[in-house]
Design a protein around this motif. Structure first.
Motif, PDB file in Angstrom:
ATOM      1  N   VAL A  40       0.847  -1.211  -0.165  1.00  0.00           N
ATOM      2  CA  VAL A  40       0.005  -0.175  -0.107  1.00  0.00           C
ATOM      3  C   VAL A  40       0.865   1.256   0.105  1.00  0.00           C
ATOM      4  O   VAL A  40       1.708   1.435   0.652  1.00  0.00           O
ATOM      5  N   LYS A  41       0.626   2.198  -0.967  1.00  0.00           N
ATOM      6  CA  LYS A  41       1.316   3.614  -0.906  1.00  0.00           C
ATOM      7  C   LYS A  41       0.463   4.410  -1.474  1.00  0.00           C
ATOM      8  O   LYS A  41      -0.256   4.328  -2.313  1.00  0.00           O
ATOM      9  N   ILE A  42       0.052   5.779  -0.738  1.00  0.00           N
ATOM     10  CA  ILE A  42      -0.493   6.616  -1.172  1.00  0.00           C
ATOM     11  C   ILE A  42       0.214   8.055  -1.312  1.00  0.00           C
ATOM     12  O   ILE A  42       1.299   8.358  -0.453  1.00  0.00           O
ATOM     13  N   GLU A  43       0.046   8.649  -2.117  1.00  0.00           N
ATOM     14  CA  GLU A  43       0.844   9.998  -2.372  1.00  0.00           C
ATOM     15  C   GLU A  43       0.455  10.981  -1.132  1.00  0.00           C
ATOM     16  O   GLU A  43      -0.419  11.254  -0.836  1.00  0.00           O
ATOM     17  N   GLY A  44       1.748  11.380  -0.539  1.00  0.00           N
ATOM     18  CA  GLY A  44       1.648  12.188   0.710  1.00  0.00           C
ATOM     19  C   GLY A  44       1.931  11.513   2.003  1.00  0.00           C
ATOM     20  O   GLY A  44       1.886  12.114   3.076  1.00  0.00           O
ATOM     21  N   PHE A  45       1.908  10.126   1.912  1.00  0.00           N
ATOM     22  CA  PHE A  45       2.041   9.546   3.185  1.00  0.00           C
ATOM     23  C   PHE A  45       3.282   8.735   2.871  1.00  0.00           C
ATOM     24  O   PHE A  45       3.645   8.124   1.658  1.00  0.00           O
ATOM     25  N   ALA A  64       1.744   7.380   7.295  1.00  0.00           N
ATOM     26  CA  ALA A  64       1.729   8.578   8.265  1.00  0.00           C
ATOM     27  C   ALA A  64       2.033   9.870   7.405  1.00  0.00           C
ATOM     28  O   ALA A  64       2.749   9.567   6.187  1.00  0.00           O
ATOM     29  N   GLN A  65       1.482  10.879   7.759  1.00  0.00           N
ATOM     30  CA  GLN A  65       1.629  12.163   6.707  1.00  0.00           C
ATOM     31  C   GLN A  65       2.914  12.425   6.753  1.00  0.00           C
ATOM     32  O   GLN A  65       3.793  12.099   7.763  1.00  0.00           O
ATOM     33  N   ASN A  66       3.397  13.028   5.489  1.00  0.00           N
ATOM     34  CA  ASN A  66       4.824  13.235   5.350  1.00  0.00           C
ATOM     35  C   ASN A  66       5.377  14.375   6.085  1.00  0.00           C
ATOM     36  O   ASN A  66       6.606  14.447   6.583  1.00  0.00           O
ATOM     37  N   CYS A  67       4.445  15.174   6.636  1.00  0.00           N
ATOM     38  CA  CYS A  67       4.940  16.186   7.521  1.00  0.00           C
ATOM     39  C   CYS A  67       5.324  15.953   8.796  1.00  0.00           C
ATOM     40  O   CYS A  67       5.879  16.626   9.596  1.00  0.00           O
ATOM     41  N   ILE A  68       4.735  14.416   9.209  1.00  0.00           N
ATOM     42  CA  ILE A  68       5.385  14.045  10.514  1.00  0.00           C
ATOM     43  C   ILE A  68       6.287  12.815  10.383  1.00  0.00           C
ATOM     44  O   ILE A  68       6.189  12.184  11.508  1.00  0.00           O
ATOM     45  N   ARG A  69       6.865  12.556   9.312  1.00  0.00           N
ATOM     46  CA  ARG A  69       7.563  11.439   9.284  1.00  0.00           C
ATOM     47  C   ARG A  69       8.724  11.219   9.792  1.00  0.00           C
ATOM     48  O   ARG A  69       9.398  10.425  10.161  1.00  0.00           O
ATOM     49  N   PHE A 446       7.772  13.061  -2.292  1.00  0.00           N
ATOM     50  CA  PHE A 446       8.587  12.966  -1.279  1.00  0.00           C
ATOM     51  C   PHE A 446       9.567  11.661  -1.244  1.00  0.00           C
ATOM     52  O   PHE A 446      10.813  11.622  -0.914  1.00  0.00           O
ATOM     53  N   ASP A 447       9.224  10.546  -1.791  1.00  0.00           N
ATOM     54  CA  ASP A 447       9.752   9.576  -2.220  1.00  0.00           C
ATOM     55  C   ASP A 447      11.044   9.923  -3.265  1.00  0.00           C
ATOM     56  O   ASP A 447      12.210   9.582  -3.281  1.00  0.00           O
ATOM     57  N   LEU A 448      10.408  10.757  -4.285  1.00  0.00           N
ATOM     58  CA  LEU A 448      11.467  11.242  -5.331  1.00  0.00           C
ATOM     59  C   LEU A 448      12.413  12.212  -4.835  1.00  0.00           C
ATOM     60  O   LEU A 448      13.892  12.120  -5.270  1.00  0.00           O
ATOM     61  N   LEU A 449      12.374  12.763  -3.576  1.00  0.00           N
ATOM     62  CA  LEU A 449      13.307  13.688  -3.072  1.00  0.00           C
ATOM     63  C   LEU A 449      14.454  12.731  -2.675  1.00  0.00           C
ATOM     64  O   LEU A 449      15.510  13.038  -2.580  1.00  0.00           O
TER      65      LEU A 449
END
Length: 664
Positions: A40-45, A64-69, A446-449
């Motif tokens: 499972v993978k969702i953009e932004g998480f 988890a949201q990327n802002c709190i990863r 975020f994964d691209l980063l």
């Protein structure tokens, strides 16, 4: 949020490609999913997955949201594939303790897995108990998931009502005694053996079930709705200290994506924390120009002869550029802009792929049935005890499932017939069939980063050291020989290299293809020749940018180390490099040719030639003449600089002759 989604694949293939499904979980900070059955993978998480090996059932995931990863770290749980845990750092979230979130899924007693493995239930509860006990020593825990246990309103704590002596016994061994707190539950049925094992696990670890005793769910609403009734099997369980930070627990409405209702738990920290994360800015890959072998060469050639493009080409020929890196980039960009101006007029651009909200077979009938199903699901969630509403919902659900399968099969049958009919393959229909089975990419920005940082460090140019103390002086004889390398590039050299270019190759970010270079007019060739000579005189190479495509190999798909990178460079830069390569090969052939035994760096030579020679010698002397054969392998790459190659071979031969060949 905790939710049993009952498989990531629904009526419309992947549920995570449906906007309505994504909207349910997109605004939640942390999402725990059960029965995912796949990755499972969702953009932004950021996602943490655990799936059963060799099985198409079960599976858990925490998003988890990327802002709190940065405040969340994954904890490995090798005890079971149906348990996953993460740590919420107390410093990041401004908590008084580290908080551990555990997501679990326990298969029902009637499943095939339990029937094949009778010890499954006891093993997974033992694993859950070991993980919870270990993490409780480091902080506080919250558990959520589908326990498939109907506990009714049985106590989940040790209580003593009659004997004071019994109270003293439990108090001495350190158990927390609670005789006042009551838990409500609309589900009055108890099913063994999962129920008792689940309650024993909660009691032994001094945890509390939040369902039925938390604001928002004080009555203990049912969470699972089947055709024969509703029950409470999805739980939130937490240690006592965590309950001080829990504000509400809500059992949300039933929807058509699962028989389980989502559970939403709200937690408030004592101090606010800042979870701002700058979204990385990446520019999209430019659209490429389409090249038609019949009409495009003539149209592109005519566009180069237009007054606007000719004026730009003449400006390149008349401008005096400096011999530095910036000037090299400027002359290369000026040439590229001229080719772009001609291509925009004469060539078509490829269109960016458009993501449709539904599949092509999902027509108005499917949409109408979907809306009606959602309406009946909302009505049933408001009136759970109404059997008429339940029967209407599951009747409509079966009709919707049959309709979806029928529409999809009819669509695929038409595509297959259109592809197979006739002597020529219908590539347009074949492309539609391929797009219908294609899945959305799992990696987001975020994964691209992380991929960008990984490959940037991987291909980072090493720092140049200090210049040598004793620079090598070049003799006049060698200087005359190197004239073949340093002289100006001629037009015949350029035309020969252009003729050898292969068609159909990918272009880089400059969008200049080999077909464009092969269709240049006289002014374009002169501008290209001036660009190459300017780069040769200045010793600067301006075509540094490449498009890197990571190809997945194996392992964790979110780790850049598990990808093989394929880089596509500029076609103009490759053409310039091919000219220099031809000069190097000619210089090597004239002044420093390799011996016949050397196969490296030569066209038409390969390692198999030496292997064939060695095999022929072995067959000749060992099979026919039956004599001993000795071979010596010499690695000339490790030769000393002060010893010539012939002298080195002479020394090796002397040492070999002095040895006892029987032991070689």
């Amino acid at each position: 949020m905790s939710w049993n989604i009952q498989d990531s694949v629904g009526d419309q293939a992947n549920k995570f490609e449906v906007s309505d499904f994504i909207s349910i979980i997109s605004n939640k900070s942390i999402v725990c999913l059960q029965e995912t059955k796949t990755l499972v993978k969702i953009e932004g998480f950021v996602s943490y997955n655990s799936n059963r090996k060799g099985s198409r059932s079960g599976g858990v995931c925490i998003l988890a949201q990327n802002c709190i990863r940065k405040g969340i770290s994954h904890i490995k749980c090798p005890e079971s594939d149906d348990i996953i845990a993460v740590k919420l750092d107390r410093h990041f979230f401004r908590l008084d303790f580290d908080l551990f979130l555990i997501c679990f899924y326990i298969s029902p007693s009637t499943s095939s897995l339990v029937k094949r493995n009778p010890d499954y239930t006891s093993k997974i509860f033992n694993s859950l108990n070991a993980i919870a006990h270990k993490l409780k020593q480091k902080g506080e825990v919250i558990l959520c998931g589908d326990a498939n246990s109907r506990t009714a309103s049985l106590p989940d704590f040790i209580s003593c009502y009659n004997s004071r002596s019994t109270f003293d016994v439990y108090d001495d061994i350190g158990f927390e005694v609670d005789i006042s707190e009551h838990r409500n539950n609309c589900d009055k049925t108890v099913v063994a053996p999962h129920s008792q094992l689940f309650l024993d696990f909660v009691t032994n670890n001094q945890l509390k079930i939040l369902n039925g005793r938390t604001l928002g769910d004080s009555m203990g609403k049912t969470t699972c709705h089947k055709w024969n009734g509703s029950s409470t099997v999805d739980y939130f369980v937490a240690s006592s200290w965590v309950r001080d930070f829990v504000t509400t627990l809500q059992v949300q409405s039933l929807n058509s994506y699962s028989d389980h209702s989502p559970l939403l738990l709200n937690i408030t920290t004592t101090k606010p924390f800042h979870a701002n994360l700058e979204l990385p800015q990446f520019s999209a890959l430019p659209t490429r120009f389409k090249w038609d072998s019949k009409n495009s060469p003539k149209h592109f050639y005519d566009a180069l002869d237009s007054p606007e493009v000719l004026s730009k080409l003449n400006a390149i020929l008349e401008t005096n550029y400096d011999h530095d890196l910036e000037s090299n980039k400027r002359i290369a960009d000026d040439l590229t802009s001229c080719l772009h101006a001609a291509a925009k007029v004469s060539l078509k651009s490829s269109k960016k792929p458009v993501k449709l909200p539904h599949k092509k077979w999902f027509d108005r009938d499917c949409l109408r049935s979907k809306r009606n199903l959602n309406r009946l699901a909302n009505r049933l969630s408001r009136n759970i005890k109404n059997n008429l509403f339940r029967a209407a919902y599951y009747t409509e659900r079966n009709k919707h499932s049959h309709l979806i399968k029928k529409k999809r099969l009819n669509f695929l049958d038409k595509l297959n017939k259109a592809i197979e009919d006739g002597h020529i393959l219908n590539w347009k229909k074949f492309k539609q069939l391929k797009q219908n089975n294609a899945s959305s990419p799992l990696l987001d920005k975020f994964d691209l980063l992380s991929f960008y940082d990984f490959f940037t460090q991987l291909y980072k140019k090493p720092e140049e050291g200090p210049p040598p103390a004793n620079p090598i002086s070049i003799s006049s004889t060698l200087s005359q020989k190197t004239d073949i390398l340093n002289r100006a590039i001629t037009m015949p050299e350029t035309l020969k290299a252009i003729k050898n270019l292969k068609k159909g190759k990918s272009s880089s970010t400059d969008q200049v293809s080999n077909e464009m270079l092969q269709s240049l007019n006289q002014s374009g060739l002169l501008a290209l020749l001036k660009t190459f000579n300017h780069c040769l005189e200045s010793g600067r190479y301006p075509w540094h940018t490449s498009v890197i495509t990571p190809i997945y190999k194996s392992g964790n798909p979110f780790s850049p180390d598990n990808y093989r990178a394929i880089a596509v460079g500029s076609c103009t830069g490759k053409l310039f490099s091919s000219i220099l390569l031809d000069r190097l090969l000619l210089f090597k052939e004239l002044y420093c040719p390799d011996p016949k035994e050397q196969l490296g760096f030569q066209k038409g030579a390969q390692t198999n030639d030496h292997i064939l020679t060695l095999k022929t010698v072995i067959d000749k002397y060992t099979k026919n003449q039956r004599v001993r054969l000795y071979t010596c392998f010499v690695d000339l790459r490790k030769a000393f600089d002060t010893v010539s190659r012939d002298l080195l071979l002479h020394k090796i031969a002397r040492r070999v002759l002095q040895c006892d060949l029987r032991h070689v």
